[in-house]
Scaffold this motif. Sequence first.
Motif, PDB file in Angstrom:
ATOM      1  N   ASP A 328      41.412  39.837  42.681  1.00 54.27           N
ATOM      2  CA  ASP A 328      40.916  40.668  41.579  1.00 54.27           C
ATOM      3  C   ASP A 328      42.059  41.385  40.879  1.00 54.27           C
ATOM      4  N   ALA A 329      43.032  41.832  41.640  1.00 52.52           N
ATOM      5  CA  ALA A 329      44.144  42.577  41.056  1.00 52.52           C
ATOM      6  C   ALA A 329      45.112  41.685  40.298  1.00 52.52           C
ATOM      7  N   LEU A 330      45.355  40.495  40.802  1.00 52.65           N
ATOM      8  CA  LEU A 330      46.379  39.627  40.226  1.00 52.65           C
ATOM      9  C   LEU A 330      45.852  38.630  39.204  1.00 52.65           C
ATOM     10  N   PHE A 331      44.575  38.256  39.306  1.00 51.38           N
ATOM     11  CA  PHE A 331      44.045  37.187  38.457  1.00 51.38           C
ATOM     12  C   PHE A 331      42.719  37.595  37.817  1.00 51.38           C
ATOM     13  N   PRO A 332      42.757  38.428  36.807  1.00 51.75           N
ATOM     14  CA  PRO A 332      41.502  38.779  36.133  1.00 51.75           C
ATOM     15  C   PRO A 332      40.838  37.572  35.469  1.00 51.75           C
ATOM     16  N   TYR A 333      41.652  36.579  35.096  1.00 47.80           N
ATOM     17  CA  TYR A 333      41.116  35.379  34.452  1.00 47.80           C
ATOM     18  C   TYR A 333      41.065  34.260  35.485  1.00 47.80           C
ATOM     19  N   LYS A 334      40.020  34.291  36.322  1.00 49.42           N
ATOM     20  CA  LYS A 334      39.910  33.338  37.425  1.00 49.42           C
ATOM     21  C   LYS A 334      38.469  32.946  37.619  1.00 49.42           C
ATOM     22  N   ASP A 335      38.274  31.907  38.436  1.00 51.82           N
ATOM     23  CA  ASP A 335      36.948  31.473  38.872  1.00 51.82           C
ATOM     24  C   ASP A 335      37.019  31.381  40.388  1.00 51.82           C
TER      25      ASP A 335
END
Length: 340
Positions: A328-335
Amino acid sequence: MFIPKRVIFEKGALDYPLGTELYNYFNEQSGIELFQVATNQVKRQIPGDELHKQYQHGKQTLVVGVKKSLKFQSCKPSAHYQLPLVSGCMGQCEYCYLNTQLGDKPFVRVHVNIDDILKQAAHYIHERLPEITLFEGAATSDPLPVEPYTHSLAKCITFFGQEEHARFRFVSKYNDIKGLLDLPHHGHTEIRFSLNTPTIINAYEHHTASAKLRIKACSDLAAKGYPVGFILAPVFLYPNWEEEYHQLLLEIKEAFPVKPLYPIIFEVISHRYTLRAKNRINEIFPENTLPMVEDERQFKYGQFGYGKYIYPKDQLVAMKTFFTKELDALFPYKDLKYII
């Protein structure tokens, strides 16, 4: 790239252009044994009286054959069907489930009748219209190391790029993706990389690409518009595991300075094993140091009806909490598909 010590051509393989092409190519290479045999004679050409030796020699063997049964296997829950391009893998990962699944057939097998396979895929696609049909290309293999010989992935990616109601996906631990970068994929092929910390790769993932090379390959594919992702698996809980997995995630983040076209896919799977797998692993890798002590694990029945030894609940909670927070902290644009 997979460089075999022996190549076995099954009956009928040379009736296809790819089979002939492969035979001519390997016939010109020095130090490679060639055989032509019936399908049920393949194992006889692989040296070794003990399972350990058969495994080592099998991993250096390429079998070229024809996919006769075109009834595709299901691939739940990740896809609707397996796409039978390749079976087996050149890698020698000590924990791999293929050690059990492929049993005494650890060799790499490629199928030369790709057109027949894709024709059958088109049939399955038509049957499920107007729904989208998903095909998995690495259910029992890693198809990337043999791609320079077969170009099967390139052909499949181009095929599925033209199919509005179909998608293709595969996963790899290798990095030779040059032949895939400029294909007309139209976002219909998802390429993921199985990844782990250098500690785990160095200890257990023999003859695979480094984490750095896998991350670079993934970033290059994303730059070409592919949907991409990482399977962090199997996650081992060892001294400094949090620090090392944190560093691994940072390296992934740094490799994606530009927001990719699609969210980065993440799947996180903790280490687990069955007793059958443990027994097989101990035969193949008698000196392995895998953490497979039943008293340190929790027994749980899986979705396919057999039991596995997983980490105790409190350790799994700690793992899930860690990866949820980090991702959540490093990859706001993720699935994020799951953490299990």
